[in-house]
Every structure is written in structure tokens, then in C-alpha cells.
Design a protein around this motif. Structure first.
Motif, PDB file in Angstrom:
ATOM      1  N   PRO A   1       0.840  -1.211   0.000  1.00  0.00           N
ATOM      2  CA  PRO A   1       0.000   0.000   0.000  1.00  0.00           C
ATOM      3  C   PRO A   1       0.869   1.253   0.000  1.00  0.00           C
ATOM      4  O   PRO A   1       1.955   1.280   0.592  1.00  0.00           O
ATOM      5  N   ASP A   2       0.370   2.293  -0.637  1.00  0.00           N
ATOM      6  CA  ASP A   2       1.148   3.536  -0.745  1.00  0.00           C
ATOM      7  C   ASP A   2       1.482   4.133   0.611  1.00  0.00           C
ATOM      8  O   ASP A   2       2.570   4.685   0.812  1.00  0.00           O
ATOM      9  N   TYR A   3       0.553   4.034   1.551  1.00  0.00           N
ATOM     10  CA  TYR A   3       0.801   4.627   2.867  1.00  0.00           C
ATOM     11  C   TYR A   3       1.925   3.934   3.618  1.00  0.00           C
ATOM     12  O   TYR A   3       2.557   4.511   4.511  1.00  0.00           O
ATOM     13  N   ALA A   4       2.200   2.665   3.253  1.00  0.00           N
ATOM     14  CA  ALA A   4       3.202   1.885   3.994  1.00  0.00           C
ATOM     15  C   ALA A   4       4.603   2.020   3.406  1.00  0.00           C
ATOM     16  O   ALA A   4       5.595   1.787   4.115  1.00  0.00           O
ATOM     17  N   LEU A   5       4.704   2.390   2.127  1.00  0.00           N
ATOM     18  CA  LEU A   5       6.021   2.427   1.461  1.00  0.00           C
ATOM     19  C   LEU A   5       7.070   3.255   2.211  1.00  0.00           C
ATOM     20  O   LEU A   5       8.195   2.780   2.415  1.00  0.00           O
ATOM     21  N   PRO A   6       6.762   4.473   2.660  1.00  0.00           N
ATOM     22  CA  PRO A   6       7.801   5.263   3.335  1.00  0.00           C
ATOM     23  C   PRO A   6       8.140   4.779   4.747  1.00  0.00           C
ATOM     24  O   PRO A   6       9.112   5.242   5.341  1.00  0.00           O
ATOM     25  N   ARG A   7       7.347   3.840   5.292  1.00  0.00           N
ATOM     26  CA  ARG A   7       7.559   3.418   6.686  1.00  0.00           C
ATOM     27  C   ARG A   7       8.150   2.019   6.811  1.00  0.00           C
ATOM     28  O   ARG A   7       8.361   1.525   7.923  1.00  0.00           O
ATOM     29  N   LEU A   8       8.444   1.366   5.682  1.00  0.00           N
ATOM     30  CA  LEU A   8       8.838  -0.043   5.720  1.00  0.00           C
ATOM     31  C   LEU A   8      10.130  -0.293   6.500  1.00  0.00           C
ATOM     32  O   LEU A   8      10.302  -1.370   7.070  1.00  0.00           O
ATOM     33  N   THR A   9      11.042   0.684   6.512  1.00  0.00           N
ATOM     34  CA  THR A   9      12.322   0.466   7.218  1.00  0.00           C
ATOM     35  C   THR A   9      12.306   1.008   8.644  1.00  0.00           C
ATOM     36  O   THR A   9      13.342   1.016   9.313  1.00  0.00           O
ATOM     37  N   GLU A  10      11.130   1.450   9.107  1.00  0.00           N
ATOM     38  CA  GLU A  10      11.036   1.890  10.496  1.00  0.00           C
ATOM     39  C   GLU A  10      11.136   0.678  11.425  1.00  0.00           C
ATOM     40  O   GLU A  10      10.638  -0.401  11.120  1.00  0.00           O
ATOM     41  N   ARG A  11      11.770   0.912  12.549  1.00  0.00           N
ATOM     42  CA  ARG A  11      11.904  -0.171  13.530  1.00  0.00           C
ATOM     43  C   ARG A  11      10.537  -0.583  14.077  1.00  0.00           C
ATOM     44  O   ARG A  11       9.727   0.254  14.442  1.00  0.00           O
ATOM     45  N   PHE A  12      10.256  -1.890  14.086  1.00  0.00           N
ATOM     46  CA  PHE A  12       9.026  -2.518  14.612  1.00  0.00           C
ATOM     47  C   PHE A  12       7.791  -2.298  13.726  1.00  0.00           C
ATOM     48  O   PHE A  12       6.685  -2.645  14.121  1.00  0.00           O
ATOM     49  N   TYR A  13       7.991  -1.731  12.532  1.00  0.00           N
ATOM     50  CA  TYR A  13       6.846  -1.554  11.631  1.00  0.00           C
ATOM     51  C   TYR A  13       6.789  -2.732  10.669  1.00  0.00           C
ATOM     52  O   TYR A  13       7.784  -3.083  10.034  1.00  0.00           O
ATOM     53  N   SER A  14       5.616  -3.359  10.570  1.00  0.00           N
ATOM     54  CA  SER A  14       5.479  -4.492   9.651  1.00  0.00           C
ATOM     55  C   SER A  14       4.040  -4.561   9.141  1.00  0.00           C
ATOM     56  O   SER A  14       3.105  -4.074   9.787  1.00  0.00           O
ATOM     57  N   LEU A  15       3.907  -5.186   7.981  1.00  0.00           N
ATOM     58  CA  LEU A  15       2.584  -5.398   7.390  1.00  0.00           C
ATOM     59  C   LEU A  15       2.097  -6.799   7.737  1.00  0.00           C
ATOM     60  O   LEU A  15       2.911  -7.723   7.915  1.00  0.00           O
ATOM     61  N   PRO A  16       0.784  -7.006   7.832  1.00  0.00           N
ATOM     62  CA  PRO A  16       0.255  -8.343   8.168  1.00  0.00           C
ATOM     63  C   PRO A  16       0.542  -9.359   7.061  1.00  0.00           C
ATOM     64  O   PRO A  16       0.469  -9.051   5.879  1.00  0.00           O
ATOM     65  N   ARG A  17       0.905 -10.591   7.476  1.00  0.00           N
ATOM     66  CA  ARG A  17       1.132 -11.697   6.541  1.00  0.00           C
ATOM     67  C   ARG A  17      -0.184 -12.432   6.277  1.00  0.00           C
ATOM     68  O   ARG A  17      -1.179 -12.242   6.980  1.00  0.00           O
ATOM     69  N   GLU A  18      -0.135 -13.306   5.257  1.00  0.00           N
ATOM     70  CA  GLU A  18      -1.325 -14.094   4.926  1.00  0.00           C
ATOM     71  C   GLU A  18      -1.707 -15.034   6.059  1.00  0.00           C
ATOM     72  O   GLU A  18      -2.881 -15.303   6.300  1.00  0.00           O
ATOM     73  N   ASN A  19      -0.673 -15.568   6.775  1.00  0.00           N
ATOM     74  CA  ASN A  19      -0.941 -16.519   7.856  1.00  0.00           C
ATOM     75  C   ASN A  19      -1.322 -15.826   9.163  1.00  0.00           C
ATOM     76  O   ASN A  19      -1.539 -16.477  10.181  1.00  0.00           O
ATOM     77  N   GLY A  20      -1.372 -14.493   9.143  1.00  0.00           N
ATOM     78  CA  GLY A  20      -1.763 -13.741  10.337  1.00  0.00           C
ATOM     79  C   GLY A  20      -0.657 -13.539  11.346  1.00  0.00           C
ATOM     80  O   GLY A  20      -0.856 -12.873  12.357  1.00  0.00           O
ATOM     81  N   VAL A  21       0.527 -14.111  11.103  1.00  0.00           N
ATOM     82  CA  VAL A  21       1.653 -13.980  12.029  1.00  0.00           C
ATOM     83  C   VAL A  21       2.309 -12.614  11.820  1.00  0.00           C
ATOM     84  O   VAL A  21       2.611 -12.222  10.691  1.00  0.00           O
ATOM     85  N   LYS A  22       2.531 -11.904  12.912  1.00  0.00           N
ATOM     86  CA  LYS A  22       3.159 -10.576  12.832  1.00  0.00           C
ATOM     87  C   LYS A  22       4.673 -10.733  12.992  1.00  0.00           C
ATOM     88  O   LYS A  22       5.155 -11.422  13.896  1.00  0.00           O
TER      89      LYS A  22
END
Length: 479
Positions: free
Chosen positions: A420-441
Motif C-alpha cells: 500500500p502507498d501509505y506503507a512504502l515510506p515506513r517499511l524500514t522503520e523499527r518494529f513496523y510491519s505489514l500483516p502476513r497471509e498466515n496472520g503472524v506478525k
């Protein structure tokens, strides 16, 4: 002041140095020019004194005999005046006699003249003769009738018979005769001043340049510190004061980073630990109540999973902390890229088989990267592990490596959903992650770690969407 041009300190020092050098050279040359002529004339006068006294002693016998005009001494003076020396003195040619010698009696009447000009003339009023006949030091300087602007120095010595002064011998020399030697000396001094000035200016320019470079290094180091970039402390061999300042900046950075680092980590770690701790606490409370064996197994597995998540979080935090505090690469070595990719793929083999992913490679077998092996391996494993989390079942992951001189780029493409566009600039922030298909963070530390590794290698990490997936590029500048 506002609006004034910014002139580098090194250039200002050089201009000041140049002005001082010009001023010094001017005063030195002016002093030499002011002193050299009087000194040469003093030396010349001292020589004339000796010469006049020698001739006065030699003329005594002929003067006592009378008829000095026909004496051998008078004939010798005429012969002396007619001589042509053809001498070469310090590259200055001397073709004629520059001294004039004349002898007067006790009345000041000229009896003999090496130039044969004023025989019989009355010189009793000229200071050289007048003072000498009265027992004083007789000398005078008069205008040279043959060379306008020049002067002639006359030095006299008495011809003494017992206690009586019976005549005067005067030796005259035009000051113009020493001008070539003065000019030659001035030219030599000027050439040496110019040569030494150029040498000193070159040295001054080098010193100013080194001062400027040192300041630029310190300024760049301070700017990188302010941005939080990886920066190696500049070293100074000559300017130890700059080394002290560099050490002080590094110490300050360590202290400030340590304070901010601990504060930030305590906050973020506390936030991240809340979720697994709450899950473990809740599962533990449920296990204390009477439940079925099936539920006991489920909640025990839940506790184990959350404990594993905590363990991975702590391990990655420790690894990330080590990389973030590392100012520069420590163990750089030449690594064969094909062997490196094979190792990284072997580390994720299980995950590849589970998702039935197709791995496509485009790696030059001759490619070699100079890097810190462990850090680069972990960075690529993180990127590939991240790609496997988001690639679709039976999808494709492409690994492409390109190398140009001292630059190497690792590209990893995974076929799957776009970011998602909103997530692109934050991907390398510490502790920031997107949800996986299996629901595991995830821990949200992997990409931050990769970014730190890229900075250590003077490179960068870029993540972007492309057709049918996501492409990640890890670019390194190798020494």
C-alpha cells in the motif's frame, strides 16, 4: 554578516599569509636597497683611504727632490690612467681605469694627474686638499661632469716629510662604477626572494588546503552524525588539534546516541513485548482452569509460539543494536556472489518448499563483492525471508545481481500483492510491519537491519511496487 559571500577559512588564511609575505618581501627588499648602496660606498671609501696613503708614502721621495712634474712617479700616474684592464668581475666587464689620482703641493697646486686634465690648477679650496693640508681627514663628494646624476668620491692622504705636510695625494672614484655590482646584487636578492616567496606560497597553499579539508571532514562528520548516518571518525596525522576535536565529536555522538538509543529502545521494546506477554499470561491463566486435553495442547502451543516470538525479537534486537552501533565495516573480504546466493537460498529451503515457490536466478559466476560476509548474508536472508512471506502460493521469486566497477546491486522480486502507498515510506522503520497471509506478525526489524547494513557499505535500500509484485534493491559500494 547577511549577504556577504562565504569565503572558506583556508582561503582567508592563504590571503592573509600572502599579504604578510608581500609586506615582508617589500620591507626586506626596501631595506636591502637602502642599505646596500651606502655599504658599498663605505667599503669603497675605506679602500680609497688605504690606496691614497700607500701612494702618499710612494710619492714622498720624488716630492722632496722637487720637479715632481718630471718625476718617475708622475710618469707612472700617466701610464696608470691609460691602462685598459679588460677584466671580467662577477659577469661585469671592466675596460678602463675608474680611479683618478692627482698630486698637489703644499699650496694645493696640482703637480700630476693620472687623467692629465688639471695640471697647474689650484685645488686648495677643495675639501679633500684643504682639510688634508691642515692635518685633517680630507674627503669630498662632487658631481660627475661626465655622467649626469652620478657623483665622484675623493679621498686624500698627506705627503709627510718629518712633521711637515709637503703635498697631498687624492684618489677619486666615481660611484657609478659600483652600480653594476649593486644592481647585480639586488637582482640576485630579488630572484632569491621571488623563489623563496613562491616556495613559501606553495607551502602556505598546501597548509591552507589541508586546514580546509580537515574542516570539511569534521563538518561532514558532524552533519552525518546529525542525520544519524553511518560515519567513520576522520583521522588527522598532522593537525593533532583536529584529532582531539574529532575524538570529542565521536565521544559526544556516543553519549547522545547511547541516551537516545536506550530511551527509544525501552519505549519500543516495551510496546512490542506487551502483545506476546499478554498472550502468554492469558494462556497460562486458562491452563490453570479445568479444560479439555485438546485445549491444553492448543494453549501450550500458543505459549511456545509466543515464547519463540519473544526469543526471535530479542535476538534480532541484539543483532540490530550491534549493527547500529558499528561505525564502519570490520572484516571486509572478497565474496563470490554465486556462492553467497547459494548459501542464502539454503537458509530458506524449508520455507521455499512449503510455499512451492519457483526461484529464478540471474547471477554472473565471476562476480565478486567486497563486504563483511556475516552482515551481507543476514541482510539477504532477511530480504528473501520477507519476500517468501508475501509471495503467493506457487509464485515466482527472481534474484538478479548486477555489478559495475565498485558498485553491486542485488534485486529480489516476489510475485504477489503490492505494498500500500501509505506503507512504502515506513517499511524500514523499527518494529513496523505489514500483516502476513498466515496472520503472524513479524518483529518489524528485518528491513531496518538491512538498511543499516546498506549504510555501512555506503549503499542504499530501495523498495517499490512493480507489475505483479514487489521489487527490492540492495545497492552496495564496495572498496
Amino acid at each position: 554578516m547577511k549577504g556577504w559571500p562565504k569565503i572558506p577559512l583556508g582561503l582567508r588564511l592563504f590571503v592573509l599569509f600572502f599579504a604578510l609575505l608581500l609586506l615582508t618581501a617589500y620591507f626586506v627588499f626596501d631595506t636591502i636597497e637602502a642599505e646596500i648602496k651606502p655599504t658599498m660606498r663605505q667599503v669603497s671609501e675605506e679602500t680609497l683611504v688605504d690606496m691614497a696613503n700607500v701612494l702618499a708614502v710612494m710619492a714622498l721621495e720624488d716630492m722632496k727632490k722637487g720637479q715632481f712634474e718630471q718625476s718617475r712617479f708622475a710618469q707612472m700616474l700617466i701610464a696608470f690612467g691609460q691602462r685598459q684592464p679588460h677584466a671580467q668581475i662577477w659577469q661585469v666587464g671592466k675596460q678602463s681605469i675608474s680611479h683618478r689620482i692627482y698630486v698637489t703641493d703644499d699650496k694645493g697646486i696640482v703637480l700630476a694627474d693620472s687623467w692629465q686634465q688639471d695640471i697647474g690648477a689650484d685645488y686648495s679650496r677643495w675639501n679633500d686638499v684643504y682639510l688634508t693640508l691642515r692635518g685633517k681627514y680630507g674627503a669630498r663628494s662632487s658631481a660627475d661632469p661626465y655622467q649626469p646624476g652620478a657623483s665622484v668620491m675623493h679621498v686624500a692622504a698627506p705627503i709627510i716629510d718629518g712633521e711637515d705636510i709637503i703635498g697631498v695625494v687624492t684618489v677619486a672614484k666615481t660611484n657609478q662604477s659600483v652600480e653594476p655590482f649593486i644592481t647585480q646584487a639586488q637582482n640576485r636578492v630579488f630572484r632569491w626572494l621571488m623563489l623563496m616567496g613562491v616556495v613559501v606560497l606553495i607551502i602556505g597553499a598546501l597548509v591552507a588546503w589541508r586546514v580546509n579539508q580537515a574542516l570539511y571532514k569534521l563538518a561532514d562528520y558532524a552533519e552525518k552524525m546529525g542525520r544519524g548516518d553511518k560515519a567513520e571518525k576522520p583521522q588527522f596525522r598532522v593537525f593533532y588539534e583536529y584529532s582531539q576535536l574529532s575524538d570529542a565529536l565521536e565521544k559526544l555522538r556516543t553519549q547522545l546516541d547511547g541516551k537516545d538509543y536506550v530511551e527509544q529502545y525501552v519505549q519500543t521494546l516495551t510496546h512490542e513485548l506487551k502483545s506476546p506477554i499478554s498472550a502468554i499470561k492469558g494462556a497460562g491463566e486458562i491452563l490453570q482452569s479445568p479444560i479439555s486435553a485438546q485445549k491444553q495442547v492448543y494453549f501450550a502451543a500458543n505459549i511456545e509460539g509466543e515464547a519463540l516470538r519473544l526469543e526471535q525479537l530479542v535476538e534480532r534486537l541484539l543483532l540490530l543494536a550491534k549493527v547500529e552501533k558499528q561505525p564502519h565495516l570490520q572484516d571486509i573480504e572478497a565474496i563470490e556472489v554465486d556462492a553467497l546466493i547459494a548459501y542464502v537460498l539454503s537458509a530458506v529451503t524449508v520455507k521455499v518448499k512449503q510455499k512451492q515457490v519457483v526461484i529464478e536466478q540471474s547471477v554472473d559466476a565471476q562476480s565478486v563483492v567486497h563486504a563483511e560476509r556475516f552482515l551481507l548474508q543476514q541482510a539477504l536472508i532477511n530480504l528473501l525471508d520477507n519476500a517468501l512471506d508475501f509471495v503467493k502460493e506457487q509464485g515466482v521469486i527472481q534474484i538478479h545481481v548486477t555489478q559495475q566497477e565498485r558498485k553491486i546491486e542485488f534485486q529480489i522480486f516476489n510475485q504477489g500483492p503490492q505494498i500500500p502507498d501509505y506503507a512504502l515510506p515506513r517499511l524500514t522503520e523499527r518494529f513496523y510491519s505489514l500483516p502476513r497471509e498466515n496472520g503472524v506478525k513479524s518483529s518489524g526489524l528485518g528491513l531496518n537491519f538491512v538498511e543499516q547494513v546498506a549504510k555501512l557499505h555506503h549503499g542504499q535500500l530501495t523498495i517499490g511496487n512493480c507489475n505483479d509484485g514487489v521489487i527490492v534493491k540492495l545497492t552496495l559500494q564496495t572498496p
